[in-house]
Design an enzyme around this catalytic site. Structure first.
Site, PDB file in Angstrom:
ATOM      1  N   TYR A 129     -19.812  34.273 -79.444  1.00 30.76           N
ATOM      2  CA  TYR A 129     -18.952  33.102 -79.658  1.00 30.76           C
ATOM      3  C   TYR A 129     -19.665  32.039 -80.492  1.00 30.76           C
ATOM      4  CZ  TYR A 129     -16.724  28.646 -78.401  1.00 30.76           C
ATOM      5  OH  TYR A 129     -16.138  27.402 -78.451  1.00 30.76           O
ATOM      6  N   LEU A 130     -20.899  31.704 -80.126  1.00 27.68           N
ATOM      7  CA  LEU A 130     -21.642  30.667 -80.851  1.00 27.68           C
ATOM      8  C   LEU A 130     -21.898  31.088 -82.297  1.00 27.68           C
ATOM      9  CD1 LEU A 130     -24.210  29.450 -78.177  1.00 27.68           C
ATOM     10  CD2 LEU A 130     -22.136  28.281 -78.956  1.00 27.68           C
TER      11      LEU A 130
END
Length: 218
Positions: A129-130
């Site tokens: 996600y990051l």
């Protein structure tokens, strides 16, 4: 102003829609499910039914025509797998930015995440996600046709907003109510002097308008 928000049924987006509608702006929110439309209308926003995972740039641009600003507040959500981090958190963010360029909308604000980094290491879902958010942010900031501001809030809470924040290039970790994130977004939409900046946001001691003016150099 007319403002179009991607991810229009998200918790931050609904708060932002209420704020913008209350101050007299014309607001539209992009949603994936027709049954979400009532919540947007209640918030004072016009629902646009469109799936950003399957839509074309032309389809999204058609809904951005005539807008004064575009806000990307969509996300795959905490229950989603790695594939949707790529298709929503990265892919949809890039699609929405490209569509804003196509539609001639300059002002563009992205709700990102603290720690987003295209070079982030790791294979856990949150790592993916990051990395996806970081890749999308980097892409958006390279688009000269957009005046983009990236907002990276800290840990989101449903506490009542205080109207007091810390908004800087680097704040360090911290929590921030979704109410205050929405308030900062409403100010940022009106502050194109913050274009090109990536800003972290946590709870703090500066009133929202003062914090935004400060990073804008006013």
């Amino acid at each position: 102003m007319r403002i179009v928000i991607a991810g229009g049924h998200g918790q931050i987006a609904l708060r932002l829609e209420r704020l913008l509608a209350a101050r007299g702006d014309e607001v539209a929110g992009i949603i994936r499910h027709a049954e979400q439309g009532g919540d947007l209308r209640e918030a004072g926003a016009e629902p646009i039914l469109l799936d950003l995972e399957s839509a074309s740039v032309e389809e999204v641009a058609a809904h951005l025509q005539g807008a004064d600003a575009a806000v990307f507040a969509a996300g795959a959500g905490p229950g989603s797998g790695a594939a949707r981090k790529d298709t929503v958190d990265k892919g949809a963010a890039i699609l929405f930015a490209d569509a804003a360029v196509r539609a001639g909308v300059r002002r563009h604000v992205v709700v990102s995440s603290m720690g987003a980094d295209p070079a982030h290491q790791g294979d856990d879902i949150f790592d993916v996600y990051l990395r996806a958010k970081g890749e999308a942010d980097a892409y958006v900031l390279r688009l000269d046709a957009l005046d983009s501001t990236i907002l990276r809030p800290g840990m989101l809470t449903n506490d009542a907003g205080t109207g007091l924040v810390r908004l800087e290039a680097h704040t360090g970790r911290g929590a921030v109510p979704r109410d205050d994130v929405a308030a900062v977004l409403a100010e940022l939409v009106d502050t194109p002097a913050t274009a090109g900046l990536t800003l972290e946001l946590v709870g703090g001691s500066a009133p929202v308008s003062v914090a935004v003016k400060s990073v804008a150099g006013n």
